[in-house]
Design an enzyme around this catalytic site. Sequence first.
Site, PDB file in Angstrom:
ATOM      1  N   ASN A 171       0.148  45.246  63.368  1.00 61.94           N
ATOM      2  CA  ASN A 171       0.420  44.054  64.527  1.00 61.94           C
ATOM      3  C   ASN A 171       1.954  43.367  63.842  1.00 61.94           C
ATOM      4  O   ASN A 171       3.005  43.210  64.642  1.00 61.94           O
ATOM      5  CB  ASN A 171      -0.512  42.721  64.300  1.00 61.94           C
ATOM      6  CG  ASN A 171       0.028  41.694  65.128  1.00 61.94           C
ATOM      7  OD1 ASN A 171       0.790  40.623  64.734  1.00 61.94           O
ATOM      8  ND2 ASN A 171      -0.698  41.539  65.999  1.00 61.94           N
ATOM      9  N   ASN A 205      -2.995  38.822  61.506  1.00 62.03           N
ATOM     10  CA  ASN A 205      -2.005  38.675  62.487  1.00 62.03           C
ATOM     11  C   ASN A 205      -0.702  38.765  61.955  1.00 62.03           C
ATOM     12  O   ASN A 205      -0.208  39.474  61.298  1.00 62.03           O
ATOM     13  CB  ASN A 205      -2.095  37.738  63.584  1.00 62.03           C
ATOM     14  CG  ASN A 205      -1.214  37.912  64.945  1.00 62.03           C
ATOM     15  OD1 ASN A 205       0.147  38.018  64.701  1.00 62.03           O
ATOM     16  ND2 ASN A 205      -1.735  37.856  65.991  1.00 62.03           N
ATOM     17  N   ASP A 227      -0.197  33.116  65.724  1.00 60.20           N
ATOM     18  CA  ASP A 227       0.439  34.532  65.862  1.00 60.20           C
ATOM     19  C   ASP A 227       1.270  35.125  64.628  1.00 60.20           C
ATOM     20  O   ASP A 227       0.761  35.072  63.504  1.00 60.20           O
ATOM     21  CB  ASP A 227       0.930  34.396  67.038  1.00 60.20           C
ATOM     22  CG  ASP A 227       0.971  35.926  67.922  1.00 60.20           C
ATOM     23  OD1 ASP A 227       1.746  36.841  67.159  1.00 60.20           O
ATOM     24  OD2 ASP A 227       0.292  36.029  69.001  1.00 60.20           O
TER      25      ASP A 227
END
Length: 308
Positions: free
Chosen positions: A122, A171, A228
Amino acid sequence: MADIRVLATDLEFPEGPVVMPDGSVVLVEIRGKRLTRVYPDGRKEVVAQIPGGPNGAALGPDGKMYVCNNGGFSWVPTGKMIMPGPQPDDYLGGSIQRVDLQNGKVETVVDKCGEHALRGPNDLVFDKQGGLWFSDLGKRRAREMDVGAFYYVKPGMTEIVEAVHGVLPANGIGLSPDEKTVYIAETPTARLWAYEVSEPGTIKPRDVIYRGERGKPIAGLGGYQMFDSMAVEANGNVCVATLVSGCISVIAPDGTLVEQVPTGDRVTTNIAFGGPELKTAYITLSGRGELIAMDWARPGLALNFLNK
């Protein structure tokens, strides 16, 4: 929000912005399956087509762009937006890839650690030795999901080690200015974790908190918010793109929530610093498909091999 400048529109779920020395921004378009350069005048140029799901990007010591490939998403219409969904039928598997910015050539660096295949890489960050820390979010399926992890690829990019497995899930990833701490953002829990580094690629052991975690949770947000990707300020604050509330959450190393800077898009996915004194924030708004810039109150941390 008055100082927000829209630099590019019609991007297909942008992420992973990298502010280049010439003022352009290289980013991924996850849904578009490509690496794109956005010039200061707004012109867009496709650097490379990348099958699967290019997700995060970082410039390496060799001058090439390293990309987390999550293997691909299915895409689900949600109101006026199209959002990432479960693992698709054409899932390619996860990998770290390297892109030559001159000719667009894409090559795979690693796609497994030992016997374990990477699931959904990610986000990533290089340390000063040239080693690469990266997170693996895993994949979500109809009735199950992977447990996340983060890894370290040693300088030379031929040997990978697992740093921590069991994040829910992993993340955004970042390094403190002294590189003695790795920060990991858990998406659904909206928790920011700090892991002490004993040497590159190795996390210090610590007393078990509850279920064997090796890090320390330093911050968690209330309500319906999710974390995020991230960037770090020069003073050590961690700036985490925050979903649903649509902002950048600025968190001090002791866990204090310094501020939340609104962006106007509930799918705010990443932030990078550039410009004079690194006091311009470049932010990907994936719901709107935009790259924006805004003046930032404090300078960002200079990235290894990029802002020096």
